[in-house]
Design an enzyme around this catalytic site. Structure first.
Site, short mmCIF file in Angstrom:
data_model
loop_
_atom_site.label_atom_id
_atom_site.label_comp_id
_atom_site.label_asym_id
_atom_site.label_seq_id
_atom_site.Cartn_x
_atom_site.Cartn_y
_atom_site.Cartn_z
N ASP A 1 -8.05 3.76 -1.28
CA ASP A 1 -6.91 4.35 -0.57
C ASP A 1 -6.28 5.51 -1.33
O ASP A 1 -5.04 5.61 -1.41
CB ASP A 1 -5.86 3.29 -0.27
CG ASP A 1 -6.29 2.26 0.76
OD1 ASP A 1 -7.45 2.35 1.21
OD2 ASP A 1 -5.51 1.37 1.10
N ASP B 1 -12.28 3.41 1.66
CA ASP B 1 -11.33 4.02 2.60
C ASP B 1 -10.45 5.05 1.91
O ASP B 1 -9.23 5.11 2.14
CB ASP B 1 -10.44 2.93 3.24
CG ASP B 1 -11.22 1.83 3.91
OD1 ASP B 1 -12.34 2.10 4.38
OD2 ASP B 1 -10.74 0.68 3.96
N ARG C 1 -19.05 1.86 -8.96
CA ARG C 1 -18.42 0.53 -9.01
C ARG C 1 -19.28 -0.40 -9.85
O ARG C 1 -20.49 -0.23 -9.96
CB ARG C 1 -18.26 -0.04 -7.61
CG ARG C 1 -17.40 0.81 -6.70
CD ARG C 1 -17.19 0.15 -5.35
NE ARG C 1 -16.44 -1.09 -5.46
CZ ARG C 1 -15.96 -1.77 -4.42
NH1 ARG C 1 -16.17 -1.31 -3.20
NH2 ARG C 1 -15.30 -2.89 -4.58
N ASN D 1 -25.44 -3.95 -1.27
CA ASN D 1 -24.20 -3.99 -0.51
C ASN D 1 -23.49 -2.63 -0.55
O ASN D 1 -23.76 -1.80 -1.41
CB ASN D 1 -23.26 -5.07 -1.05
CG ASN D 1 -23.75 -6.46 -0.71
OD1 ASN D 1 -24.43 -6.67 0.30
ND2 ASN D 1 -23.42 -7.42 -1.55
N TRP E 1 -10.41 2.17 11.59
CA TRP E 1 -9.29 1.31 11.22
C TRP E 1 -8.37 1.14 12.42
O TRP E 1 -7.84 2.12 12.96
CB TRP E 1 -8.53 1.92 10.04
CG TRP E 1 -7.35 1.12 9.58
CD1 TRP E 1 -7.24 -0.24 9.54
CD2 TRP E 1 -6.10 1.63 9.10
NE1 TRP E 1 -6.01 -0.61 9.04
CE2 TRP E 1 -5.30 0.51 8.76
CE3 TRP E 1 -5.59 2.91 8.90
CZ2 TRP E 1 -3.99 0.65 8.25
CZ3 TRP E 1 -4.31 3.05 8.38
CH2 TRP E 1 -3.53 1.94 8.07
N ARG F 1 -15.23 4.37 8.73
CA ARG F 1 -15.21 3.20 9.61
C ARG F 1 -13.88 3.19 10.36
O ARG F 1 -12.88 3.74 9.88
CB ARG F 1 -15.40 1.91 8.81
CG ARG F 1 -14.37 1.66 7.71
CD ARG F 1 -14.64 0.35 7.01
NE ARG F 1 -13.67 0.03 5.96
CZ ARG F 1 -13.57 -1.15 5.37
NH1 ARG F 1 -14.38 -2.14 5.73
NH2 ARG F 1 -12.67 -1.35 4.41
N THR G 1 0.82 -1.22 0.00
CA THR G 1 0.00 0.00 0.00
C THR G 1 0.85 1.26 0.00
O THR G 1 0.66 2.16 -0.82
CB THR G 1 -0.94 0.01 1.20
OG1 THR G 1 -1.82 -1.13 1.13
CG2 THR G 1 -1.79 1.27 1.23
N THR H 1 -2.99 -3.44 12.08
CA THR H 1 -2.22 -4.50 12.72
C THR H 1 -0.84 -3.96 13.08
O THR H 1 -0.12 -3.45 12.22
CB THR H 1 -2.09 -5.71 11.80
OG1 THR H 1 -3.41 -6.17 11.47
CG2 THR H 1 -1.32 -6.82 12.47
N GLN I 1 -5.36 -1.78 -3.31
CA GLN I 1 -5.07 -0.46 -2.75
C GLN I 1 -4.11 0.28 -3.70
O GLN I 1 -3.11 -0.30 -4.14
CB GLN I 1 -4.43 -0.57 -1.37
CG GLN I 1 -5.29 -1.28 -0.34
CD GLN I 1 -5.07 -2.78 -0.29
OE1 GLN I 1 -4.53 -3.37 -1.23
NE2 GLN I 1 -5.48 -3.41 0.79
N TYR J 1 -16.32 3.57 1.70
CA TYR J 1 -16.22 4.32 2.94
C TYR J 1 -15.34 5.54 2.67
O TYR J 1 -14.22 5.39 2.17
CB TYR J 1 -15.60 3.47 4.05
CG TYR J 1 -16.18 2.07 4.11
CD1 TYR J 1 -17.27 1.77 4.91
CD2 TYR J 1 -15.64 1.05 3.30
CE1 TYR J 1 -17.81 0.49 4.93
CE2 TYR J 1 -16.18 -0.23 3.32
CZ TYR J 1 -17.26 -0.51 4.14
OH TYR J 1 -17.80 -1.77 4.16
#
Length: 406
Positions: A174, A195, A215, A222, A265, A263, A105, A268, A149, A226
């Protein structure tokens, strides 16, 4: 005859004098046709003096296929036009490099701001990765990229105090990745779907268009995407703050209630006891006095991994998501969607000075600004007509006295 005077932020003052004198507004000019000092932006960056002085590069219209690393502070890029001065690269996270590895990314970015006090205006920064065409490929097609991304602009942790005006950021997933805490956008456009404004940094975004893109790979009912995915540390008071913005959709075919404002994030992260979703990333996003179209339904949740690598969910109710005095069909939701509103008292904490911790961006002149100076020509008669031209060609004509009080 005229005298041209260059002033801070690319202001050009034309005065009626008896003989012409010229001073350049720019330190370097980039033009693909050879009419400037350099044919590529990379060449201009390479030849910039290695000091902290303001260095201004004017970029003539054209599509510049370049991946740029900005490592010099106080750099200012000015395009000839927002739509036709385009900096782009075509790299997704899963794009394979020559050595067989993928970009990831962060590496997918077209432009990386890695130095303090960068400025840009009147240009487009895009990631040309063709997300729709990629999604149309069969799942067993070896050329189909799974990690889609594709960052247009990355503002790294060392790139604080970046400011943008009349800039378009174009991508899909992104688009804008921000890691540093204080940045500023004015009268700009940011487009994408998943995102597309994200990171653990912060930005004040004013008077801008936030465009959700269509899209062809989402089944009816659905979520399409975001707008934000903040990972703001709990110790950082502000993440992404939008003031007086327009939240539009790219196409009327985009259905109602198909996009979320954001949303949470929780990236990790490696800790002493393991690698798991950062519990301190309590994302912050606020939309204040914005106009919101009907594609917006509210906020949403996002998944992460716990210490045992099990999937866990983070919810908007546990984040710092806010709205205040927004208007439009997407600002009113008859369902029980989570839409917390700031009080009048709370909104007082959202002054520009508070959001930017006292930093005042100067890419947009404040209201009631004055240009002052002195005309040193005894032959001129006053009041005189003065034409002020900024670096993107906008003109103001005014009468002035001898002290050039406009």
């Amino acid at each position: 005859m005229n005298k041209l005077i260059s002033t801070p932020l690319g202001i050009l003052v034309t005065l009626a004098l008896s003989a012409p004198t010229h001073a350049s507004l720019y330190n370097a000019v980039v033009a693909q046709d050879g009419s400037g000092d350099y044919k590529t932006i990379q060449e201009a960056l390479k030849n910039a003096p290695q000091n902290d002085s303001l260095y201004t590069i004017y970029i003539k219209n054209g599509t510049y296929n370049e991946k740029l690393e900005i490592e010099r502070p106080n750099l200012y890029l000015i395009g000839e036009s927002q739509a036709d001065t385009v900096i782009t690269a075509t790299t997704a996270s899963g794009t394979v490099k020559d050595d067989g590895s993928t970009w990831g990314t962060t590496g997918s970015r077209t432009v990386n701001i890695n130095a303090d006090h960068f400025s840009a205006r009147n240009l487009t920064i895009a990631n040309g990765f063709n997300f729709p065409a990629n999604q149309e490929k069969a799942d067993d097609d070896p050329t189909k990229i799974k990690s889609t991304q594709a960052v247009a602009l990355l503002i790294s942790k060392s790139g604080n105090h970046a400011q943008f005006k009349n800039v378009s950021l174009e991508g899909y997933q992104d688009t804008l990745y921000i890691k540093s805490p204080m940045n500023y956008f004015d009268q700009s456009k940011i487009s994408g779907h998943v995102d597309f404004i994200f990171g653990y940094g912060g930005a004040l975004i004013e008077n801008s268009q936030i465009i959700s893109r269509d899209r062809n790979d989402v089944s009816e009912g659905n979520t399409y995407g975001y707008i934000t995915a903040p990972a703001t540390n709990i110790e950082q008071p502000y993440g992404f703050v939008f003031k007086n913005c327009q939240l539009n959709k790219e196409s009327p075919d985009i259905p109602e209630n198909s996009f979320a404002l954001g949303r949470p994030w929780h990236p990790t992260t490696t800790f002493e006891d393991g690698r798991y979703a950062d519990p301190n990333a309590i994302g912050h996003t606020a939309f204040i006095n914005c106009h919101i179209d009907d594609h917006i339904y509210g906020w949403d949740k996002m998944s992460g991994k716990d210490i045992n690598q099990n999937t866990i969910w983070f919810y908007p109710e546990d984040s710092r998501f806010w709205e205040y005095h927004n208007k439009g069909k997407g600002a009113v939701n008859d369902s029980n969607a989570y839409r917390p509103q700031l009080s009048d008292q709370q909104t007082k904490q959202y002054s520009n000075s508070n959001i930017l911790d006292g930093w005042t961006p100067d890419i947009s002149l404040p209201e009631n600004s004055k240009l002052q100076g002195e005309v040193l020509n005894a032959a001129m008669q006053f009041p005189a007509t003065v034409e002020v031209i900024d670096s993107v060609g906008q003109k103001v004509i005014s009468l002035t006295d001898k002290k050039l009080s406009l």
